[in-house]
Design an enzyme around this catalytic site. Structure first.
Site, PDB file in Angstrom:
ATOM      1  CD  GLU A   1       3.676  -1.959 -13.804  1.00 17.12           C
ATOM      2  OE1 GLU A   1       2.638  -2.528 -14.045  1.00 17.12           O
ATOM      3  OE2 GLU A   1       3.841  -1.807 -12.463  1.00 17.12           O
TER       4      GLU A   1
ATOM      5  CD  GLU B   1       2.330   0.370  -9.675  1.00 17.39           C
ATOM      6  OE1 GLU B   1       2.102   1.536 -10.619  1.00 17.39           O
ATOM      7  OE2 GLU B   1       1.636  -0.885  -9.889  1.00 17.39           O
TER       8      GLU B   1
END
Length: 661
Positions: free
Chosen positions: A155, A242
């Protein structure tokens, strides 16, 4: 509806394929990206559905082969994600060997179990040298196994897409030195939300890559789905590596409705997805409780709310990621769960399959303005009838199966009345059902007024003039649903009796909302309602409005002359709204079977002006116009009867069939 032989064949195939899929990777083989779709070694669509281990440095006790085995056996995953922490204390940058050994236990376990495994560089900051060294080592050691997927940057937080892209190109090149073909996942900025930046400048000359999007349903809503849809349309392959149902912090209350919308959306788009996470921290997203053994064999009492819901979701997919549903919802509806929710719009429906010679289910009326509702029921593809739902407590309905030679039956419950009556709440808890797959079909949305709602077309219970104004409603028998069944297509009705394009049957714009005002609201009411989302994505949108705009009203109230310019202007704006919502749809404009003579000429002139306005629009298919034959309707209140609706459907059939093909 499928006949018995097809159902039995599908059941046999499902049982057979599940049986031989002890090793999903052996069946699916090397993954490849075709267009935006993840595909198997033969080029057929496949989905990876699974879960992620928590940070390796924070939750090392779950990083073992037995936990992987349990997730495959009990949670039904065909992929796991080994999330190797990079920056925090005791993570890879401080203890590389410890963290490598942890994720290798998961990798080796996944290879042994025959499922896929994502090697996740779980970082929030770029570490180019360390990442190159790590992925070079992983590619040398594991690159020969088709199980392996590389997620090269979890991320990115503050990095620009240009920085992430440059980093990703270096890491991809390093991996490809020793692994030519295994899938690589590329992150995008701002916690994997800025897929739109990727869309503007994707990586070139790199094969078998997908870009990751992450969502937490308590924080990320329709805007992220819209953004991702735009990227998919532009040819950007997306992998949801995710996700979870709570807030982006990983804690807080689970938003069940929004999470379900994401699940439905991912099923619709055939996206692969991973949920977060196998860990036992005291927070919503950690799916295990401290009582959970490190090596699996978890009881339901070892799972928190997120773990229970995730496990339930995952167990509905087969080894190829096909989703087996117990209940299929269509139209304008709002689910509370997979098996319960509100039928809102006319002809919205819920369908399920059952065994035995009869079935029972519960529904209750959720009134709006004190009204009651009706449902129409179809069993094994045959219309059973229309039934009143007249109280606010649950009412049990029992139906016998019409064809006793069948072992498996299907039943579909439709809302016969429109949104103005309120909702029908269906409760399928405790109903014994058989999971089945929703067969993909062409999709049509019918936008209109009372004609599209099925107003006045069913006098089986009460004759015209008796009871309430909606006692003769039956959306199941309206021309749109009748036509859709004839075309073997899915449908959705967005229609309100009395409403028009710029004014309504007996009111002007300043007195009452018009159809364009309420269209984007799920409940087709002006305020305080959920948004009507764009998951349906019809192949064709049919608009049949103008009857009420041209009407003289009740003849008692003063009525302004028809304003052609306002009608055309509103129509153009409404079509633009449709294109924003459904970028790939075709649009057909219908005149009205209840408008004739000079008024019909005027309506056709207006529709031609609307079509002309979009004549230079190269982004969409040309707008089409269909003109009904003049009709003297025989239904209640000078509306089409069920026979008239059938005639309208017959007229439209060859025209719509051509457009859909």
């Amino acid at each position: 509806m499928r006949n018995l032989s097809k159902v039995v064949s599908l059941l046999f195939i499902t049982i057979f394929t599940l049986g031989i899929a002890k090793n999903p990777v052996q069946e699916i083989g090397n993954l490849q990206v075709i267009g935006t779709q993840l595909s198997d070694q033969h080029g057929k669509a496949v989905r990876l559905i699974g879960t992620s281990f928590g940070w390796s440095n924070f939750h090392p006790r779950f990083y073992n082969a037995k936990a992987v085995k349990w997730l495959k056996k009990d949670w039904n995953v065909n992929v796991v994600r080994a999330s190797m922490g990079i920056e925090p204390e005791n993570a890879y940058l401080q203890n590389p060997n410890t963290n490598k050994k942890l994720i290798e236990k998961v990798i080796d376990g996944a290879i042994k179990e025959g499922i896929y495994v994502i090697i996740d560089w779980h970082a929030h900051v770029i570490h180019t040298k360390e990442a190159k060294d790590f992925f070079a080592e992983m590619a040398i050691k594991y690159g020969k196994h088709p199980n392996i997927i590389y997620e090269i940057y979890n991320e990115p937080v503050k990095d620009s897409w240009e920085q992430v892209k440059s980093y990703s190109e270096e890491i991809i090149a390093e991996i490809r030195k020793n692994d030519d073909d295994n899938l690589i996942l590329v992150g995008c900025p701002e916690w994997d939300q800025r897929i739109d930046w990727v869309q503007q400048n994707p990586i070139k000359n790199a094969k078998n890559i997908m870009y990751t999007v992450h969502f937490y349903a308590g924080t990320h809503g329709q805007w992220l789905r819209d953004r991702t849809d735009a990227a998919l349309k532009a040819g950007i392959p997306v992998f949801i590596s995710e996700s979870a149902g709570m807030e982006a912090s990983g804690d807080g209350k689970i938003d069940d409705a929004e999470w379900q919308r994401y699940i439905d959306w991912m099923n619709e788009k055939k996206l692969s997805w991973i949920t977060w996470s196998i860990s036992d921290k005291k927070e919503s997203c950690s799916m295990l409780l401290p009582s959970a053994e490190s090596t699996g064999n978890w009881k339901i009492s070892d799972l928190n709310e997120s773990g229970i819901k995730t496990r339930d979701y995952l167990r509905k997919y087969d080894y190829r990621g096909h989703f087996d549903q117990n209940f299929i919802w269509k139209g304008r509806f709002e689910k509370s769960s997979e098996n319960s929710g509100k039928l809102i719009g006319p002809a919205s429906s819920v369908e399920f399959q059952f065994q035995g010679n009869s079935v029972e289910f519960n529904v209750k009326n959720v009134p709006y303005q004190g009204y009651y509702n009706y449902i129409s029921v179809e069993i094994d593809g045959k219309y059973v009838g229309r039934f009143k739902v007249d109280n606010n407590d649950f009412k049990k309905f029992t139906f016998d199966a019409s064809d006793l030679s069948r072992k498996v039956h299907s039943i579909r419950i439709y809302k016969a009345t429109e949104a103005a009556m309120g909702e029908v709440f269906f409760d399928g808890k405790g109903v014994s059902t058989i999971a089945f797959q929703n067969e993909p079909k062409k999709k049509i949305e019918f936008i209109g007024d009372s004609i599209t709602c099925g107003f006045g077309n069913d006098e089986t219970d009460k004759k015209c003039g008796e009871g309430q104004w909606f006692d003769q409603h039956n959306a199941y028998l309206a021309y749109g649903p009748v036509l859709s069944r004839k075309l073997d297509s899915e449908f959705l009705l967005s229609s309100v009796s009395g409403f028009g394009m710029y004014r309504n049957w007996n009111t002007e714009k300043w007195e009452e909302n018009i159809l364009p005002d309420v269209y984007n609201n799920l409940y087709l009411r002006p305020s305080g309602t959920a948004k009507f989302e764009n998951i349906f994505q019809p192949d064709l949108v049919s608009i049949c409005l103008g009857t009420n705009d041209l009407s003289s009203g009740d003849g008692k109230k003063e009525r302004l002359p028809f304003n052609k310019h306002k009608f055309i202007g509103n129509y153009i704006e409404f079509v633009q709204n449709i294109y924003r919502k459904y970028p790939n749809t075709k649009i057909v404009l219908l005149n009205s079977p209840m408008v004739a003579g000079e008024q019909n000429k005027l309506l056709i002139e207006c529709l031609l002006e609307v079509k002309k306005f979009f004549s230079n629009n190269t982004k969409h298919s040309p707008i089409e116009i269909f003109e009904f034959q003049e009709m003297k309707p025989e239904g209640c209140g000078y509306h089409p009867s069920s026979k008239d609706d059938q005639k309208m459907a017959d007229e439209l059939f060859p025209f719509f069939s051509k457009l859909l093909n």
